[in-house]
Design a protein around this motif. Structure first.
Motif, short mmCIF file in Angstrom:
data_model
loop_
_atom_site.label_atom_id
_atom_site.label_comp_id
_atom_site.label_asym_id
_atom_site.label_seq_id
_atom_site.Cartn_x
_atom_site.Cartn_y
_atom_site.Cartn_z
N ILE A 331 -0.54 -32.58 -74.70
CA ILE A 331 -2.00 -32.78 -74.54
C ILE A 331 -2.29 -34.27 -74.29
N VAL A 520 -8.20 -23.73 -79.66
CA VAL A 520 -6.94 -24.40 -79.29
C VAL A 520 -6.19 -24.75 -80.58
N HIS A 521 -4.89 -24.44 -80.60
CA HIS A 521 -4.06 -24.82 -81.76
C HIS A 521 -2.61 -25.03 -81.32
N LYS A 529 -3.04 -23.97 -73.99
CA LYS A 529 -3.76 -25.13 -74.54
C LYS A 529 -4.55 -25.83 -73.45
N ALA A 546 -10.58 -25.90 -83.25
CA ALA A 546 -9.27 -26.49 -83.02
C ALA A 546 -8.58 -26.86 -84.32
N VAL A 549 -4.45 -30.66 -83.26
CA VAL A 549 -3.85 -31.00 -81.95
C VAL A 549 -4.80 -31.87 -81.13
#
Length: 699
Positions: A331, A520-521, A529, A546, A549
């Motif tokens: 990310i 998102v995780h 993601k 979330a 992350v």
């Protein structure tokens, strides 16, 4: 080679009498040594306190609930009745002021008869309590005859334990270890040691494991401080040897003519801050020198480190060479690419990304272009330093979020080219004492201002029992066209934890707000993601649930509300990082810290600091004060060397002295070949900084 004098301490704990495979397993857990616990680990397993048996009150003076050492006459025994093996074995004893019942469970009669014979006088020591109005002592710690009083340790250390290991077993093992302590040379500077009143190394160890007074165990006392200074000195010496080794290979002058940097600066939608301009100038000066650069760039959340990294890369690209930026997560790597790509396109920079996701033909083509020199800047994760990634001429390695990588990974990337300059970045400001401790091998630049246009963030704390009100407030923010982050600590409910899970919270919020909610995780695939982040960045989803992350590098200027659930479970630096995801656009931003009552003192202090300030450097110092160095830097998780003995909240005053001592020693004796130099080599092995000695040999 390790000095032979130290060999006894590197023996496994199984060489001690009474420590077999079963106990070995428990010692490994206690001492955090999966590959085998050694006597050295026991030596530095220091007590947390002491039991003081020096007071010898009469029974009438004993305070129930405290440890007492009393001289009593053994009056009679009362074994458990036949068939009631679970009933206690009672021994009635007395002195001329009162009575005491000694209580044993599951005791053998022959054992009791031997240690507490009726009609004899015994000295017994243990914790007392009142039971049915009668003073009693359950399983006394010590029982000795008057003639054996010298066998009763008057002050006994108390150690941290693990399930299955008793205090008696650990004390015995440590005592046997101290008995094997070899004769070692003195490595401290004599004048300094005498001035501070430090005992010799062996005496300091004995004072801590065989204390004469409880005060011998104080971390600020001479014995503990002596060992702490040893550890700090070993750390500083090792850092300086790494530094000398990195500096020794001559660098290459890599800074170009400034033309590319001027184009990028002109293309920026804002002016550089003063500290950004200063950092870029410091980096350019380093790149122009014949020594290799090793610089730490510390910036607060949102202080514009990526742009500094890009301008540093531009300096070597102007000189016809290549640069790489390495980030700890995919990310974050893609976030760097998102910041860099538009500027690169404007000025004709060739940029590519490499993570675990690039595969097959696409990856092969990209690696071929990299080796041919057709890529100027490669951004990626730790995939960058793997086999088969070959640069045409790598000049600069930028390592982001340094504390998530070990020194080995930093060096592995630097070895991808000839005399590579290294810039290390962190968005978690590091307290000054920790910079000296862990990054003493680096020069430092700091970004203290926020770029123009950054808005202050209104931070509030809200108890979790007002969750419905928070959901309503989020609904109002969404209706106003704003975007919201909602951060949870875990991915899914675990049986041992009552923390809100991201999945559950997502399901709950989706019932309120429908398909405007995304999730998102860390357990999602990279592509999932990315899709979730892209949907939020484009505004398709307005509320993103979330895990952490999103802690670093995520940049959605339209997001102006951050909700952090169970904020009391997060460290200060992490809360500050998460809060920094909002306040990036023109709108007014809010951060809501939801906490579960009742709050402990530390959690209360953390949340108060978050309300008071947005200064990451102040927050870092507070975090160190509240949590200790290992957690602040992530050494507990990252394999960075945490301290065995030194406690920075107590011993940081010795850091500068240790640093000066190491610098002066290496200036006079760079190969550590003098008498003191040889002794310092022993110190490096003792505190397992012997990698530095390998560098000495390599040099």
């Amino acid at each position: 080679m390790r000095p032979t004098a130290l060999n006894p301490l590197f023996a496994e704990v199984t060489t001690l009498a009474g420590v077999g495979p079963k106990l070995d397993k428990l010692y490994r857990r206690l001492l955090g040594r999966e590959d085998g616990a050694r006597l050295l680990d026991l030596l530095f397993h220091l007590p947390t306190g002491a039991v003081d048996r020096r007071a010898r009150p009469k029974l009438a003076e004993v305070v129930p609930g405290q440890v007492a050492t009393v001289t009593v006459h053994v009056d009679r025994h009362r074994p458990p009745p036949p068939g009631r093996s679970r009933a206690p074995y009672l021994i009635y004893a007395s002195d001329d002021t009162g009575d005491l019942v000694l209580t044993y469970f599951a005791a053998r009669k022959d054992f009791i008869d031997k240690i507490l014979p009726v009609g004899e006088t015994r000295i017994v020591s243990g914790t007392t309590a009142l039971y049915d109005g009668m003073l009693q002592m359950v399983h006394p710690d010590r029982v000795v005859a008057e003639s054996e009083l010298d066998k009763l340790p008057l002050v006994e250390p108390v150690y941290p334990l693990t399930e299955g290991l008793s205090l008696y077993q650990v004390r015995k093992a440590v005592d046997l270890t101290v008995a094997r302590l070899p004769q070692l040379p003195e490595w401290q500077d004599d004048a300094f040691r005498k001035r501070e009143g430090f005992p010799p190394f062996a005496d300091a160890i004995k004072a801590l494991h065989r204390p004469a007074e409880p005060s011998d165990l104080a971390p600020e006392g001479p014995a503990w401080s002596r060992l702490a200074y040893d550890e700090l000195l070993a750390g500083q010496l090792a850092l300086m040897l790494v530094r000398a080794n990195l500096r020794r290979p001559r660098g290459r002058v890599s800074a170009g003519d400034g033309s590319l940097r001027a184009k990028i600066t002109a293309a920026l939608p804002y002016r550089l801050t003063g500290s950004q301009a200063r950092a870029i100038s410091e980096i350019a000066t380093d790149l122009e020198k014949p020594e290799r650069m090793l610089r730490l760039l510390q910036g607060d959340v949102g202080s514009g480190k990526t742009v500094v990294a890009l301008l540093a890369a531009a300096a070597v690209i102007e000189a016809g060479r290549q640069a790489a930026i390495m980030a700890p997560t995919e990310i974050l790597a893609r976030q760097h690419l998102k910041t860099v790509a538009p500027l690169a396109a404007l000025v004709g920079l060739r940029v590519a990304i490499l993570t675990g996701r690039e595969k097959g033909r696409e990856r092969a083509d990209m690696l071929a272009r990299l080796a041919a020199g057709e890529i100027d800047l490669l951004i990626g994760t730790h995939a960058l330093f793997q086999e088969g990634v070959d640069f045409h001429d790598l000049a600069l390695a930028v390592v982001d979020e340094q504390h998530r990588f070990g020194v080995h990974q930093r060096l592995a990337l630097a070895q991808k080219g000839e005399a590579v300059d290294v810039l290390v970045m962190t968005a978690t400001p590091i307290p000054r004492t920790l910079v000296l401790t862990y990054f003493g091998d680096m020069d430092m630049s700091e970004l203290r201002e926020k770029p123009a246009g950054r808005q202050p963030i209104d931070t509030r704390t809200v108890p979790l029992d007002r969750l419905d009100e928070v959901v309503d407030a989020v609904g109002r923010a969404l209706s106003d066209g704003r975007q919201v982050y909602w951060v949870c600590p875990l991915v899914e409910e675990s049986e041992t934890s009552d923390l809100a899970a991201a999945g559950d919270r997502f399901a709950d919020l989706a019932q309120h707000f429908g398909d405007r909610v995304g999730l998102v995780h860390g357990r999602m695939k990279g592509s999932e993601k990315d899709a979730a982040m892209a949907a939020f960045a484009s505004g398709d989803t307005r509320l993103l649930v979330a895990t952490t992350v999103i802690e670093v590098g995520v940049d959605v200027p339209e997001a102006t509300v951050m909700v952090i659930e169970h904020a009391e479970r997060f460290g200060l630096a992490q809360l500050h990082q998460l809060r920094g995801r909002v306040g990036r656009g023109a709108g007014k931003s809010t951060c809501l810290l939801l906490y579960k009552t009742p709050l402990g003192e530390t959690a209360k202090a953390r949340l108060a600091v978050m309300r008071e300030t947005e200064d990451g450097f102040r927050i870092a110092e507070e975090d160190l004060r509240l949590r200790g160095e290992g957690d602040v830097l992530g050494t507990r998780q990252s394999g960075l060397p945490g301290f065995k003995v030194a406690r920075l909240e107590v011993h940081s005053k010795f850091l500068q002295t240790a640093r000066d001592d190491a610098a002066l020693t290496l200036a006079r004796d760079p190969g550590l070949t003098s008498e003191r130099g040889e002794a310092l080599r022993t110190l490096l092995y003792l505190f397992e900084r012997d990698e530095a000695i390998r560098l000495l040999r390599a040099g």
